[in-house]
Design a protein around this motif. Structure first.
Motif, PDB file in Angstrom:
ATOM      1  N   UNK A  28      12.482  -4.019  -7.059  1.00  0.00           N
ATOM      2  CA  UNK A  28      11.036  -3.601  -6.335  1.00  0.00           C
ATOM      3  C   UNK A  28      10.338  -2.361  -6.775  1.00  0.00           C
ATOM      4  N   UNK A  29      11.200  -1.301  -7.070  1.00  0.00           N
ATOM      5  CA  UNK A  29      10.855   0.027  -7.200  1.00  0.00           C
ATOM      6  C   UNK A  29       9.849  -0.007  -8.569  1.00  0.00           C
ATOM      7  N   UNK A  30      10.474  -0.978  -9.405  1.00  0.00           N
ATOM      8  CA  UNK A  30      10.005  -0.892 -10.851  1.00  0.00           C
ATOM      9  C   UNK A  30       8.443  -1.487 -10.922  1.00  0.00           C
ATOM     10  N   UNK A  31       8.218  -1.945  -9.846  1.00  0.00           N
ATOM     11  CA  UNK A  31       6.762  -2.706  -9.864  1.00  0.00           C
ATOM     12  C   UNK A  31       5.819  -1.549  -9.894  1.00  0.00           C
ATOM     13  N   UNK A  32       4.497  -1.969 -10.319  1.00  0.00           N
ATOM     14  CA  UNK A  32       3.455  -1.051 -10.341  1.00  0.00           C
ATOM     15  C   UNK A  32       3.173  -0.502  -8.979  1.00  0.00           C
ATOM     16  N   UNK A  33       3.018  -1.796  -7.951  1.00  0.00           N
ATOM     17  CA  UNK A  33       2.677  -1.549  -6.809  1.00  0.00           C
ATOM     18  C   UNK A  33       3.863  -2.689  -5.886  1.00  0.00           C
ATOM     19  N   UNK A  34       4.346  -2.113  -4.852  1.00  0.00           N
ATOM     20  CA  UNK A  34       5.207  -3.088  -4.105  1.00  0.00           C
ATOM     21  C   UNK A  34       4.460  -3.907  -3.356  1.00  0.00           C
ATOM     22  N   UNK A  35       3.223  -3.306  -2.460  1.00  0.00           N
ATOM     23  CA  UNK A  35       2.275  -4.348  -1.872  1.00  0.00           C
ATOM     24  C   UNK A  35       0.898  -4.490  -2.457  1.00  0.00           C
ATOM     25  N   UNK A  36       0.445  -5.599  -2.479  1.00  0.00           N
ATOM     26  CA  UNK A  36      -0.614  -5.938  -2.914  1.00  0.00           C
ATOM     27  C   UNK A  36      -2.187  -5.843  -2.255  1.00  0.00           C
ATOM     28  N   UNK A  37      -1.896  -5.976  -0.919  1.00  0.00           N
ATOM     29  CA  UNK A  37      -3.137  -6.154  -0.098  1.00  0.00           C
ATOM     30  C   UNK A  37      -3.293  -4.756   0.477  1.00  0.00           C
ATOM     31  N   UNK A  38      -4.376  -4.248   0.380  1.00  0.00           N
ATOM     32  CA  UNK A  38      -4.645  -2.699   0.732  1.00  0.00           C
ATOM     33  C   UNK A  38      -4.489  -2.307   2.265  1.00  0.00           C
ATOM     34  N   UNK A  39      -4.481  -3.030   3.007  1.00  0.00           N
ATOM     35  CA  UNK A  39      -3.926  -2.284   4.190  1.00  0.00           C
ATOM     36  C   UNK A  39      -2.353  -2.231   4.284  1.00  0.00           C
ATOM     37  N   UNK A  76      -0.612  -1.606   1.439  1.00  0.00           N
ATOM     38  CA  UNK A  76      -0.391  -0.883   0.355  1.00  0.00           C
ATOM     39  C   UNK A  76      -0.667   0.706   0.976  1.00  0.00           C
ATOM     40  N   UNK A  77      -1.699   0.907   1.793  1.00  0.00           N
ATOM     41  CA  UNK A  77      -2.186   2.169   2.177  1.00  0.00           C
ATOM     42  C   UNK A  77      -1.080   2.629   3.067  1.00  0.00           C
ATOM     43  N   UNK A  78      -0.505   1.910   3.947  1.00  0.00           N
ATOM     44  CA  UNK A  78       0.417   2.000   5.172  1.00  0.00           C
ATOM     45  C   UNK A  78       1.657   2.087   4.585  1.00  0.00           C
ATOM     46  N   UNK A  79       2.290   1.528   3.684  1.00  0.00           N
ATOM     47  CA  UNK A  79       3.623   1.172   3.537  1.00  0.00           C
ATOM     48  C   UNK A  79       4.280   1.425   2.176  1.00  0.00           C
ATOM     49  N   UNK A  80       3.225   1.661   1.051  1.00  0.00           N
ATOM     50  CA  UNK A  80       3.931   1.981  -0.535  1.00  0.00           C
ATOM     51  C   UNK A  80       4.787   2.987  -0.389  1.00  0.00           C
ATOM     52  N   UNK A  81       4.139   4.374   0.179  1.00  0.00           N
ATOM     53  CA  UNK A  81       4.990   5.449   0.009  1.00  0.00           C
ATOM     54  C   UNK A  81       6.036   5.492   0.684  1.00  0.00           C
ATOM     55  N   UNK A  82       6.152   5.229   1.942  1.00  0.00           N
ATOM     56  CA  UNK A  82       7.470   5.256   2.798  1.00  0.00           C
ATOM     57  C   UNK A  82       8.334   4.026   2.118  1.00  0.00           C
ATOM     58  N   UNK A  83       7.851   2.962   1.460  1.00  0.00           N
ATOM     59  CA  UNK A  83       8.826   2.076   0.945  1.00  0.00           C
ATOM     60  C   UNK A  83       9.443   2.747  -0.450  1.00  0.00           C
ATOM     61  N   UNK A  84       8.763   3.220  -1.302  1.00  0.00           N
ATOM     62  CA  UNK A  84       9.558   3.987  -2.175  1.00  0.00           C
ATOM     63  C   UNK A  84      10.311   4.928  -1.817  1.00  0.00           C
TER      64      UNK A  84
END
Length: 210
Positions: A177-188, A190-198
């Motif tokens: 999951x971490x290796x993906x360019x982005x974990x979340x694909x939908x804008x809301x 991605x904006x809310x969860x991408x950074x804490x998920x990483x």
């Protein structure tokens, strides 16, 4: 499930009407029974309700919201940690229900594809599957305490796997999951969860690889 649970027969019946289906209270009860099996610690009614709540917050993103929601109800309906075909069997259960009531084959196949997307073997490719997968993976971007509880519960579900093997395999999954360019694909999401998920994934992998 709590007083304010989203897992109620009223919601279930309303959802099925979107497919032209009436009744099926027995299937509702069977689903709840499945998600409350004693061997489950994370993939429980709590997870399902969390998914429905996340979906409700982003329902407008769905092209076919009824299909996405039905896929959520069924996505972990079969969950046996010693098996490798849980998603397929969960999809079969959902499709049997839809086929039994004569639902259009194209809709049935879309629901099947949505459930199969939760195998997380590759990034989702359609807008509805991207939303579904973002909902299912929303736990990765939870606060640190909730995320730690998630990892603990997953380990309990795989209690039978030797520690060394579990840690290696779990680290590999999280790294994918971490290796993906982005974990979340939908804008809301991605904006809310991408950074804490990483952050959560990086910390968890570090602990597993020690």
């Amino acid at each position: 499930m709590g007083k304010a649970t989203l897992l109620n027969q009223g919601r279930w019946a309303e959802l099925l009407r979107e497919f032209g289906i009436e009744g099926e209270a027995a299937t509702f009860e069977a689903l709840i029974a499945a998600y409350t099996q004693k061997h489950r610690h994370y993939h429980t009614v709590k997870h399902l309700e969390h998914c429905l709540r996340e979906f409700d917050s982003a329902r407008e993103l769905a092209g076919e919201p009824a299909e996405v929601e039905l896929a959520l109800w069924f996505h972990d309906a079969v969950y046996e940690t010693r098996a490798s075909n849980n998603e397929e069997r969960s999809a079969d259960w959902a499709c049997e229900l839809l086929n039994r009531h004569g639902v259009e084959p194209a809709r049935v196949e879309r629901v099947r594809a949505l459930i199969m997307a939760t195998r997380h073997e590759a990034p989702a490719t359609t807008p509805d599957s991207q939303l579904l997968v973002d909902v299912d993976l929303s736990i990765l971007g939870a606060d640190e305490v909730t995320y730690a509880e998630f990892e603990k519960n997953v380990r309990q579900e795989y209690f039978w796997v030797p520690s060394i093997l579990f840690r290696r395999k779990r680290a590999e999954i999280l790294e994918s999951f971490l290796a993906r360019p982005q974990i979340y694909n939908t804008p809301p999401f991605h904006a809310r969860l991408e950074a804490p998920a990483r952050r959560n994934l990086t910390a968890a992998i570090s602990g597993l690889r020690r």
